[in-house]
Design an enzyme around this catalytic site. Sequence first.
Site, PDB file in Angstrom:
ATOM      1  N   VAL A 173     106.815  -4.404  82.016  1.00  0.00           N
ATOM      2  CA  VAL A 173     107.773  -4.747  82.435  1.00  0.00           C
ATOM      3  C   VAL A 173     108.513  -5.745  83.056  1.00  0.00           C
ATOM      4  O   VAL A 173     107.853  -6.249  83.654  1.00  0.00           O
ATOM      5  CB  VAL A 173     107.735  -2.972  82.997  1.00  0.00           C
ATOM      6  CG1 VAL A 173     109.121  -3.010  83.607  1.00  0.00           C
ATOM      7  CG2 VAL A 173     106.749  -1.755  82.867  1.00  0.00           C
ATOM      8  N   LEU A 447      90.253  -6.517  75.386  1.00  0.00           N
ATOM      9  CA  LEU A 447      91.730  -7.872  75.239  1.00  0.00           C
ATOM     10  C   LEU A 447      91.955  -7.804  76.824  1.00  0.00           C
ATOM     11  O   LEU A 447      92.452  -6.968  77.595  1.00  0.00           O
ATOM     12  CB  LEU A 447      92.339  -8.301  74.394  1.00  0.00           C
ATOM     13  CG  LEU A 447      91.888  -7.750  72.668  1.00  0.00           C
ATOM     14  CD1 LEU A 447      93.387  -8.523  72.234  1.00  0.00           C
ATOM     15  CD2 LEU A 447      90.551  -9.509  72.778  1.00  0.00           C
TER      16      LEU A 447
END
Length: 447
Positions: A173, A447
């Site tokens: 965000v 990841l």
Amino acid sequence: MSEEDKSKKLEELLKLLKVHDGDLSKFTSQQRKDMNEYKFWKTQPVTKFDEVIKKEGPIDSSKRPEDIPDTPLPLLGDFEWCTVDVNDEKQLEDVYVLLNENYVEDKDSTFRFNYSRDFLNWGLKPPGWKEEWQVGVRVKETKRLVGFISAIPTNLQVRGNDVRSVEINFLCVHKKLRSKRLAPILIKEVTRRVNKYDIWQALHTGGVVLPSPVSSCRYAHRPLNWSKLYDVEFTALPANATKTQMIAKYTLPKTPISNIKLMEERHVDEAFELFNKYQQRFELRPNFDKEEFRHWILTREDVVYSYIIENDEGKVTDFVSFYSLPFTIINNPLYKDLGIGYMFYYASDADFGYDRFSAEGTERLRKRLNLLINDACILARNLKMDVFNALTSQDNALFLEDLKFGPGDGFLNFYLFNYRCFPITGGIKEDQTFDVEKRSNVGVVLL
């Protein structure tokens, strides 16, 4: 409660989790009470901190795709939902900019992940990926991407049980909108979209403690270019040591010691078979098919690198892979980036035929992994990487100390959404040091 106070509490809880080796019943009532601050997670099908697990399996199995709304939750008036088409260069660029300007950075805002476009193409588009699982929030007026979350399909094995699920990643965000509580809404929206495909479980990781980790691993770092790490203040000069001594300590041979070579397409069948057999030992692991293995493992320049070792008969006995995810260095006059290699998947037949924890099997594997990972470090250094990172997951504890990996400050917690699971060892002892004896039963790498 201020953000600083919340941060301190999270740090305290993180430390407690490590001390108790994932045994959440050892939290005090006050510490469990602190979890009430997680208003969003209290409403989700996740294991609570004070929950006694009697049986593993789904938490809520009552819903069907037709029970799930066809439309997303409403957003504040200035924002709108979007599906990010990562095949479109402009939209992929939007994700690239959002992540590189707003994703994880260290507490001093000195280093920030630098995801390349090639890396994002690799990480967001494995076999079976779905465009609608790449979820974004844009500003209505400008169409600027200010929020993003990704889900990719994965089949997990959790203590021998097949769990059809997704991996959740790249939740981001915009910094200026962190107070708008967009993150929980993004999580709800990607959950809705995944549920419509009759998938109800998810795997995600994070550095903060949420209800409730199934495992926790510690980061470890192996300097490859100590001088540069010191110059950018990634590492400090220990007391009673000189720079010359530290550089000498971490110097590696110029070329690999073994006959290691780049994995090619012709090696995939053997390496895939080796990988599957090796991974059987872990309690939380991926269940790749061959296409998924090929996607994740075969070398892509500047993204992921994979190597194999063959015996005298030409049989693949070992493979190792690592991926490249550099840091951007903020406000440094000497360097703009830091090359980072991350330990990915590997496998070896060194202890096949032995009990995993037998003395002889353990010693055989320790020797082989020390050779294999040392060569991986040399190869990473030759690719201009400055540090090699690994978790205490898999069998990593067998080589971390021998190969001069130092314990890091960071921990990574593994979470299963809508699935109860007994704690899984993460490769660290109660005092947070590497657990060479028990090692880890986490085989999956995110990841």
